[in-house]
Design a protein around this motif. Structure first.
Motif, PDB file in Angstrom:
ATOM      1  N   ARG A  14       0.856  -1.178   0.000  1.00 30.32           N
ATOM      2  CA  ARG A  14       0.000   0.000   0.000  1.00 30.32           C
ATOM      3  C   ARG A  14       0.886   1.219   0.000  1.00 30.32           C
ATOM      4  NH1 ARG A  14      -5.344  -0.453   3.894  1.00 30.32           N
ATOM      5  NH2 ARG A  14      -6.321  -1.938   2.500  1.00 30.32           N
ATOM      6  N   LEU A  48      -7.564   3.533  -3.236  1.00 33.13           N
ATOM      7  CA  LEU A  48      -8.217   3.659  -1.933  1.00 33.13           C
ATOM      8  C   LEU A  48      -8.610   5.124  -1.733  1.00 33.13           C
ATOM      9  CD1 LEU A  48      -5.723   1.476   0.128  1.00 33.13           C
ATOM     10  CD2 LEU A  48      -7.795   0.760  -1.054  1.00 33.13           C
ATOM     11  N   THR A  50     -10.846   8.324   0.301  1.00 31.20           N
ATOM     12  CA  THR A  50     -11.433   8.811   1.551  1.00 31.20           C
ATOM     13  C   THR A  50     -12.657   9.645   1.197  1.00 31.20           C
ATOM     14  OG1 THR A  50     -10.019  10.769   1.549  1.00 31.20           O
ATOM     15  CG2 THR A  50      -9.231   8.854   2.780  1.00 31.20           C
ATOM     16  N   LYS A  54     -12.606  10.555   5.873  1.00 30.75           N
ATOM     17  CA  LYS A  54     -12.645   9.225   6.492  1.00 30.75           C
ATOM     18  C   LYS A  54     -12.346   8.170   5.435  1.00 30.75           C
ATOM     19  CE  LYS A  54     -16.028  10.721   9.869  1.00 30.75           C
ATOM     20  NZ  LYS A  54     -17.403  10.638  10.324  1.00 30.75           N
ATOM     21  N   PHE A  57     -12.193   2.484   3.008  1.00 29.25           N
ATOM     22  CA  PHE A  57     -11.590   1.164   2.820  1.00 29.25           C
ATOM     23  C   PHE A  57     -11.187   0.618   4.187  1.00 29.25           C
ATOM     24  CE2 PHE A  57      -8.543   4.585   2.341  1.00 29.25           C
ATOM     25  CZ  PHE A  57      -7.531   4.237   3.209  1.00 29.25           C
ATOM     26  N   SER A  58     -10.972  -0.674   4.251  1.00 32.98           N
ATOM     27  CA  SER A  58     -10.512  -1.302   5.495  1.00 32.98           C
ATOM     28  C   SER A  58      -9.033  -1.031   5.667  1.00 32.98           C
ATOM     29  CB  SER A  58     -10.737  -2.814   5.446  1.00 32.98           C
ATOM     30  OG  SER A  58     -12.108  -3.088   5.332  1.00 32.98           O
ATOM     31  N   LEU A  59      -8.623  -0.765   6.880  1.00 27.03           N
ATOM     32  CA  LEU A  59      -7.218  -0.535   7.150  1.00 27.03           C
ATOM     33  C   LEU A  59      -6.452  -1.845   7.105  1.00 27.03           C
ATOM     34  CD1 LEU A  59      -7.405   2.059  10.045  1.00 27.03           C
ATOM     35  CD2 LEU A  59      -7.050   2.487   7.620  1.00 27.03           C
ATOM     36  N   GLY A  60      -5.202  -1.751   6.647  1.00 26.43           N
ATOM     37  CA  GLY A  60      -4.353  -2.934   6.609  1.00 26.43           C
ATOM     38  C   GLY A  60      -3.778  -3.226   7.984  1.00 26.43           C
ATOM     39  N   GLN A  61      -3.129  -4.354   8.082  1.00 21.89           N
ATOM     40  CA  GLN A  61      -2.527  -4.766   9.343  1.00 21.89           C
ATOM     41  C   GLN A  61      -1.499  -3.737   9.788  1.00 21.89           C
ATOM     42  OE1 GLN A  61      -0.949  -8.682   9.006  1.00 21.89           O
ATOM     43  NE2 GLN A  61      -0.817  -8.988  11.189  1.00 21.89           N
ATOM     44  N   GLN A  63      -2.000  -0.575  10.400  1.00 18.54           N
ATOM     45  CA  GLN A  63      -2.290   0.811  10.008  1.00 18.54           C
ATOM     46  C   GLN A  63      -3.060   1.537  11.075  1.00 18.54           C
ATOM     47  OE1 GLN A  63      -4.068   0.399   6.016  1.00 18.54           O
ATOM     48  NE2 GLN A  63      -2.769   2.121   5.478  1.00 18.54           N
TER      49      GLN A  63
END
Length: 63
Positions: A14, A48, A50, A54, A57-61, A63
């Motif tokens: 990302r 991705l 906003t 806001k 999208f889902s946040l990555g591990q 983040q």
């Protein structure tokens, strides 16, 4: 051949702009071109976005 399974390594990256900056379409194309020149295969891209500041999208591990 039935039942053959092809396994492969798959990584996800990302890229996010620094705070207050943004990526435009030309920058994304340039980034992908750099990957091609480094012989990095790209199998999928997603932009991705906003909405009202806001993440849409889902946040990555991590983040």
């Amino acid at each position: 051949m039935i039942g053959r399974i092809l396994c492969t390594d798959h990584w996800r990256c990302r890229f996010q702009p620094k705070s207050g900056a943004s990526f435009d379409k030309a920058f994304i194309v340039e980034l992908l071109d750099r990957c091609v020149k480094e012989n990095i295969d790209t199998i999928k891209t997603e932009n991705l976005y906003t909405f009202d500041g806001k993440p849409g999208f889902s946040l990555g591990q991590g983040q």
